[in-house]
Write a protein that holds these residues in place. Sequence first.
Motif, PDB file in Angstrom:
ATOM      1  N   GLY A 375      40.081  53.155  35.893  1.00  0.00           N
ATOM      2  CA  GLY A 375      40.528  52.566  37.620  1.00  0.00           C
ATOM      3  C   GLY A 375      41.593  52.342  37.819  1.00  0.00           C
ATOM      4  O   GLY A 375      41.875  52.262  38.547  1.00  0.00           O
ATOM      5  N   THR A 376      42.926  52.635  37.078  1.00  0.00           N
ATOM      6  CA  THR A 376      44.584  52.645  37.180  1.00  0.00           C
ATOM      7  C   THR A 376      45.014  53.063  37.919  1.00  0.00           C
ATOM      8  O   THR A 376      44.469  54.844  38.407  1.00  0.00           O
ATOM      9  CB  THR A 376      45.313  53.134  35.683  1.00  0.00           C
ATOM     10  OG1 THR A 376      45.118  51.809  34.600  1.00  0.00           O
ATOM     11  CG2 THR A 376      46.979  53.293  36.209  1.00  0.00           C
ATOM     12  N   ARG A 377      45.428  52.964  39.222  1.00  0.00           N
ATOM     13  CA  ARG A 377      45.590  53.605  40.603  1.00  0.00           C
ATOM     14  C   ARG A 377      46.659  53.348  41.112  1.00  0.00           C
ATOM     15  O   ARG A 377      47.348  52.054  41.069  1.00  0.00           O
ATOM     16  CB  ARG A 377      44.288  54.142  41.284  1.00  0.00           C
ATOM     17  CG  ARG A 377      44.262  52.116  42.176  1.00  0.00           C
ATOM     18  CD  ARG A 377      42.916  52.754  43.483  1.00  0.00           C
ATOM     19  NE  ARG A 377      42.472  51.119  43.824  1.00  0.00           N
ATOM     20  CZ  ARG A 377      41.728  50.573  43.337  1.00  0.00           C
ATOM     21  NH1 ARG A 377      41.367  50.701  41.875  1.00  0.00           N
ATOM     22  NH2 ARG A 377      41.652  49.066  43.851  1.00  0.00           N
ATOM     23  N   ALA A 378      47.721  53.942  42.408  1.00  0.00           N
ATOM     24  CA  ALA A 378      48.782  53.808  42.374  1.00  0.00           C
ATOM     25  C   ALA A 378      49.340  54.932  44.123  1.00  0.00           C
ATOM     26  O   ALA A 378      48.464  55.492  43.992  1.00  0.00           O
ATOM     27  CB  ALA A 378      50.021  54.013  41.586  1.00  0.00           C
ATOM     28  N   ALA A 379      49.937  54.448  44.686  1.00  0.00           N
ATOM     29  CA  ALA A 379      50.079  54.742  45.930  1.00  0.00           C
ATOM     30  C   ALA A 379      51.881  54.742  46.555  1.00  0.00           C
ATOM     31  O   ALA A 379      52.257  54.101  46.207  1.00  0.00           O
ATOM     32  CB  ALA A 379      49.026  54.477  46.815  1.00  0.00           C
TER      33      ALA A 379
END
Length: 724
Positions: A375-379
Amino acid sequence: MKKFYLILCALTLAMTVSAQVRVLTPKQAKKQQLSAQALKHDKRALIDFGKLAKSPMELSAFAQQQSVAKARKAEAQDVTITDVYSVYYPETGTIWYSLSTDAFAPSFSFSIYVPEGKRDVELGKTYTFADMEHDEEYNPNYWDDEDWVSHEFVEATFTKTVGSGYDMHIAATVTDVDGNKFNIHYDEEPIDIKNEKINVTLVSDRPDAQYLDDGSWMLRAGGEAQGYSLQVSYYCNDRTSLVGTFKGEDIDYSNTSLVVFTDEVDDYGDRILKTLSVKYADVTVSEDAAAIYMKGELLCDDGYTYVVDVTMKKPQPDNYANITSTSLSVDDYWFSMTKEIKLFASDGTQSVSISIFPEETNEGMAGTYTIGQNGTRAAVRPSELEDEIEAYHGTFTVTYDEGNITLTGSLLCFNNTVYTLELSYTKPVKTREQSLEFNNLTLFYNDASFEAFGYNDDSTQAIDLAVDYEEGISGDYTEENIAAEYSFVATDFNAETGTAKHFRILEANLHCDYNEADMTAEITGKMLCQNMDDATDIPEFTVSMKATVPAPFEKDENEDFAHNFDEYMVDTESAEFGNISVSANDGEAAIGLEFWVAEGETTLAAGVYPINDTNEINTVTASKGMNASGRVTVSLAGFINDSMQFTNVWYMVSGNVTVGEDGVITVDALNSNGKKINCTLLANVNGVADVKADVVKTTKYLENGQILISRNGKVYSLQGIQVK
């Protein structure tokens, strides 16, 4: 200085909305839906029984119907299923089948254990009730009647077969706890397999690949411009790699489809879509530094074989930037529900937001994370004027040392930029001490949270403390219980300059004693805070607070109120229960009235409606003031501010409301202090006679700490007052 809210406190609103927007699994959503629908059915059943009990003849007919219903239980009812939906749950090793009819009821749910390594039932095998999942808290094997009431199985069988034309067949039997029996069957027509292949070539500028919780990869490509939209989901059990050859049982056919954009257009000029379900697939997925590729064949339910050739281009690192910041912030307030921790940092120009899902908070979030895994995400937002750019790939490491946090690593985003991250947070150290005393705070609470807010005796200091709890208001609380985004401390108010020092709460060690008899809470303890304008100012406040829930009519005004409204709105959403609501708001004042009419009536007949608490037909509801959660109750009127909160309020406890033949509404009421409330509401802007309860579209959302309701293009406050 006077401050009070007359609607539900912001903390309660935010927590309610956040809980509502959680993403649920189909099983959780079904369970939640059934609970709500069962409650609605229970209410309707009580109303219906009250009608039946009006005469002996009607009671006799009711008894006869019940007798016939019992007799039917001895005979098995044949049910033809028209829709089948299934979901595999790896955590329990079960496949959940939902079988429904054209009318959606009755519908049947089965949760069946499957062989190890399989994700569906074995074809041709008859599963019995002993092969199905049994949960102490929730039985996933049940059927729903036309009122969405659930009936649990005590016996059941389930058999699935597939014909040579990829036609699926299900035969099942059910006996429920009440003795009802069903013979259930679902039969698909075999597809007409054509000896023809259609080539589909799709190219995407960015990969759309996601690893799902059930152990499958889902790839999507295409769009209207390319004539096709493809989604393929296949079981892989390797979250680090999506490559391989997948066919037959490897494919999750419930999540695999091909959409064809036909040359035909609808009445609005949009291309008509044809959605094809995939009956059999054989695909090979590969990747290199440039792209992800998928090649293979899909046999669809139109009988054609589609030969797919998909290329999803990867972003290429052709630009590099650094984000260095000592202002890393960590938000783990909702961790107990979502298991998500949000991290945010900015260097003044660029900012980055990251979501991780560790097992624990604090020390437990230390580790190395990879974008797209767990589930790791970034922006990244390159500047305030630009939109966020999602990260495609990247790895970073989080360290935690007695409250000091660092995050280092890099992200490759879809703007082809690699961002090197050097982010840190240093735990603040107390620089001074100060005592604060608040003797007259306002307290609001509900079943899960409370809020204490107000000023000190000379209005030079203020506090807003929003806290969640599990077993009552009394207890010990730390910063983990405090909703930091809704809480603050303010000191050094200067009335002449309008300035003050505002502090965020970093740490807390508080004790609360709540007296149910006088609805008063005493809160004492210490809070480590930080000046929002001067990060080096870190006081430890020793606080002593006394907060009281206002009496229902404590805020009722002690003077007359008169106001005329040029227009008003009518809400018939609850007309089936005999309620019609009327509201008006001209930016200066607002009014809310609740009329009682015959069930299902959607118009207000001309006449005089007494204001009382009888809830009888042709009356208007008398207000009960403000409840313990801070929500005001209709019927009421008063002046409002720009945030749609009442600044002064008059609760209507008696009097009359007159509806004229011309639709003009006149209010001649008294509040709890015996003060007059005289209002005239002129034009009905939505036409009472044209409003039907079953066509009203309603959406609730949170804006600036307040719940607003969007209905048929209009926006209202929680009290039904239109927001312009």
